[in-house]
Design an enzyme around this catalytic site. Sequence first.
Site, PDB file in Angstrom:
ATOM      1  N   HIS A 258       5.420 -68.687  14.513  1.00  0.00           N
ATOM      2  CA  HIS A 258       6.270 -69.499  15.395  1.00  0.00           C
ATOM      3  C   HIS A 258       7.597 -68.794  15.568  1.00  0.00           C
ATOM      4  CE1 HIS A 258       8.427 -72.979  17.007  1.00  0.00           C
ATOM      5  NE2 HIS A 258       7.227 -73.406  17.341  1.00  0.00           N
ATOM      6  N   GLU A 314      -0.562 -75.865  16.572  1.00  0.00           N
ATOM      7  CA  GLU A 314      -1.759 -75.717  17.392  1.00  0.00           C
ATOM      8  C   GLU A 314      -3.041 -75.652  16.567  1.00  0.00           C
ATOM      9  OE1 GLU A 314      -1.036 -76.599  20.085  1.00  0.00           O
ATOM     10  OE2 GLU A 314      -0.220 -75.103  21.458  1.00  0.00           O
TER      11      GLU A 314
HETATM   12  N1  ACO Z   1      -0.960 -63.262  14.106  1.00  0.00           N
HETATM   13  C1  ACO Z   1      -0.723 -62.005  13.696  1.00  0.00           C
HETATM   14  N2  ACO Z   1       0.517 -61.448  13.733  1.00  0.00           N
HETATM   15  C2  ACO Z   1       1.504 -62.202  14.221  1.00  0.00           C
HETATM   16  C3  ACO Z   1       1.323 -63.517  14.664  1.00  0.00           C
HETATM   17  C4  ACO Z   1       0.020 -64.053  14.586  1.00  0.00           C
HETATM   18  N3  ACO Z   1      -0.247 -65.284  14.976  1.00  0.00           N
HETATM   19  N4  ACO Z   1       2.505 -64.020  15.095  1.00  0.00           N
HETATM   20  C5  ACO Z   1       3.410 -63.035  14.928  1.00  0.00           C
HETATM   21  N5  ACO Z   1       2.813 -61.945  14.395  1.00  0.00           N
HETATM   22  C6  ACO Z   1       3.428 -60.686  14.038  1.00  0.00           C
HETATM   23  C7  ACO Z   1       3.623 -59.767  15.238  1.00  0.00           C
HETATM   24  O1  ACO Z   1       2.482 -59.002  15.488  1.00  0.00           O
HETATM   25  C8  ACO Z   1       4.823 -58.952  14.779  1.00  0.00           C
HETATM   26  O2  ACO Z   1       4.367 -57.992  13.885  1.00  0.00           O
HETATM   27  P1  ACO Z   1       5.003 -56.485  13.909  1.00  0.00           P
HETATM   28  O3  ACO Z   1       6.466 -56.677  13.581  1.00  0.00           O
HETATM   29  O4  ACO Z   1       4.241 -55.768  12.862  1.00  0.00           O
HETATM   30  O5  ACO Z   1       4.789 -55.955  15.307  1.00  0.00           O
HETATM   31  C9  ACO Z   1       5.652 -59.948  13.977  1.00  0.00           C
HETATM   32  O6  ACO Z   1       4.748 -60.955  13.531  1.00  0.00           O
HETATM   33  C10 ACO Z   1       6.759 -60.609  14.788  1.00  0.00           C
HETATM   34  O7  ACO Z   1       6.207 -61.046  16.022  1.00  0.00           O
HETATM   35  P2  ACO Z   1       7.071 -61.579  17.252  1.00  0.00           P
HETATM   36  O8  ACO Z   1       6.288 -61.243  18.486  1.00  0.00           O
HETATM   37  O9  ACO Z   1       8.485 -61.122  17.172  1.00  0.00           O
HETATM   38  O10 ACO Z   1       7.069 -63.123  16.983  1.00  0.00           O
HETATM   39  P3  ACO Z   1       7.466 -64.243  18.035  1.00  0.00           P
HETATM   40  O11 ACO Z   1       8.559 -65.052  17.470  1.00  0.00           O
HETATM   41  O12 ACO Z   1       7.712 -63.682  19.397  1.00  0.00           O
HETATM   42  O13 ACO Z   1       6.084 -65.024  18.078  1.00  0.00           O
HETATM   43  C11 ACO Z   1       4.486 -66.625  18.638  1.00  0.00           C
HETATM   44  C12 ACO Z   1       5.913 -66.396  18.138  1.00  0.00           C
HETATM   45  C13 ACO Z   1       4.392 -66.179  20.110  1.00  0.00           C
HETATM   46  C14 ACO Z   1       4.162 -68.117  18.547  1.00  0.00           C
HETATM   47  C15 ACO Z   1       3.509 -65.794  17.766  1.00  0.00           C
HETATM   48  O14 ACO Z   1       3.630 -66.161  16.421  1.00  0.00           O
HETATM   49  C16 ACO Z   1       2.053 -65.910  18.239  1.00  0.00           C
HETATM   50  O15 ACO Z   1       1.641 -65.205  19.151  1.00  0.00           O
HETATM   51  N6  ACO Z   1       1.248 -66.806  17.592  1.00  0.00           N
HETATM   52  C17 ACO Z   1      -0.136 -67.009  18.016  1.00  0.00           C
HETATM   53  C18 ACO Z   1      -0.209 -67.947  19.225  1.00  0.00           C
HETATM   54  C19 ACO Z   1       0.098 -69.388  18.856  1.00  0.00           C
HETATM   55  O16 ACO Z   1      -0.356 -69.919  17.836  1.00  0.00           O
HETATM   56  N7  ACO Z   1       0.881 -70.036  19.730  1.00  0.00           N
HETATM   57  C20 ACO Z   1       1.308 -71.447  19.564  1.00  0.00           C
HETATM   58  C21 ACO Z   1       2.727 -71.524  19.084  1.00  0.00           C
HETATM   59  S1  ACO Z   1       3.211 -73.216  18.766  1.00  0.00           S
HETATM   60  C22 ACO Z   1       3.643 -73.813  20.311  1.00  0.00           C
HETATM   61  O17 ACO Z   1       4.160 -73.152  21.142  1.00  0.00           O
HETATM   62  C23 ACO Z   1       3.348 -75.225  20.602  1.00  0.00           C
END
Ligand code: ACO
Length: 374
Positions: A258, A314
């Site tokens: 998140h 989610e």
């Molecule tokens: N699985 C694997 N790795 C992840 C995940 C995940 N679900 N989420 C973040 N990471 C990793 C990224 O790959 C990144 O790794 P790196 O530094 O080695 O490249 C690191 O964590 C940071 O990622 P960011 O992109 O900076 O995180 P951000 O804050 O943008 O992401 C998000 C938030 C978009 C929700 C992300 O966690 C994600 O894609 N989750 C999966 C989709 C999901 O569950 N969405 C629902 C969110 S809840 C809602 O909106 C109601």
Amino acid sequence: MTNENKKMKATKAVATGLEGVIAADTALSRVDGTAGRLIIAGLDLPDLVASSSFEGTVAALWRTAGHVSDDQEVADGLGLARVDAFTHVPALLAASAGLTVTEALRIGLSLLADEHPIPAPLRLVGAMPVFVAALARHEQGAEPCAPDAAQGHAEDYLRMLHGSEPTPDAVHAMDAYFTTASDHGMNASTFTARVVASTAAGQVSSILAGLCALKGPLHGGAPGPVLDMLDEIGTPENIEPWLRNAVQTGERLMGFGHRIYRVRDPRADVLGAEVAQLSGNHRQRIAFALQVEETAKAVLKELKPHRPLDTNVEFYTALLLEALDIPRSAFTPTFAIGRVAGWTAHVMEQEQAGRLIRPSANYVGVVPDHLEMA
Ligand code: ACO
């Protein structure tokens, strides 16, 4: 000098996700990502869910946004608004061939006029379950079921969707879900709705824009893919290798991570308790999902040690909606049925602020030869 070497250099570093940027004052909700707390309309989420129906939550959010809203008046008004929305269903279904439920819901909201004797916020919150239920039934070749103004919002949604009276446990879980999804700080869809509201475009356009932002899998589109992931994993022996391979090949595990929470999303716990009440026929599936959750957290901790990644709303939304027999194609729209409460309240707040949202950008493009730019 070529265009290439006359390109402007960025003057400031940009947080491309606007993380940490404060874009508004709001009294509607606060997300504490460090403590894992969510306040909605002045109440801690578990207390709000325990004390309020979804209609009460809608009224509380609108009151918080400065609109006089009595709980019973809102409940009665939503009943009338659902009945009014049903008059649009034939036109909606006629225009929806070949579209998913989410895509067609965009058309449904577009059918609502800005001006109408029933105030727009009531019509928007009222229309959502009517349109989603009719579209989901249409997808399965079934006729739409008319709303019943005397029923609660959650009960009426489940009845319109399934064509039969839901059990009290199902109504309770649906209602708790809608309240849990009702608002969540300055998330992408809420911000989008507020940007549109800031142009004085009105409630309908703002909420339609919010829905479009919610649709993406990085926001409200994740619960369907959570179930796809569980299906693909398939067996307990496959859990760890599947998850490990996914993270190592750069995939994101749906239902984890998140932007704000660095600990467990408090909504996951509220929905987890509802899922436990409902498990019934889904007991085996839920036990499997919990095993996937635990392993995913461990794999993420090992492979992404620099970023705390925990379960988000989610993951449990997917389990709850599946246990309520809601078709996957209606998952994101069902989220919108709850979230429209917050969107409408944020639009009210933004309209009171009365200031156009218009940020700036670093120009990093080409500068014509005859111009000098600082
Ligand atoms: N699985 C694997 N790795 C992840 C995940 C995940 N679900 N989420 C973040 N990471 C990793 C990224 O790959 C990144 O790794 P790196 O530094 O080695 O490249 C690191 O964590 C940071 O990622 P960011 O992109 O900076 O995180 P951000 O804050 O943008 O992401 C998000 C938030 C978009 C929700 C992300 O966690 C994600 O894609 N989750 C999966 C989709 C999901 O569950 N969405 C629902 C969110 S809840 C809602 O909106 C109601």
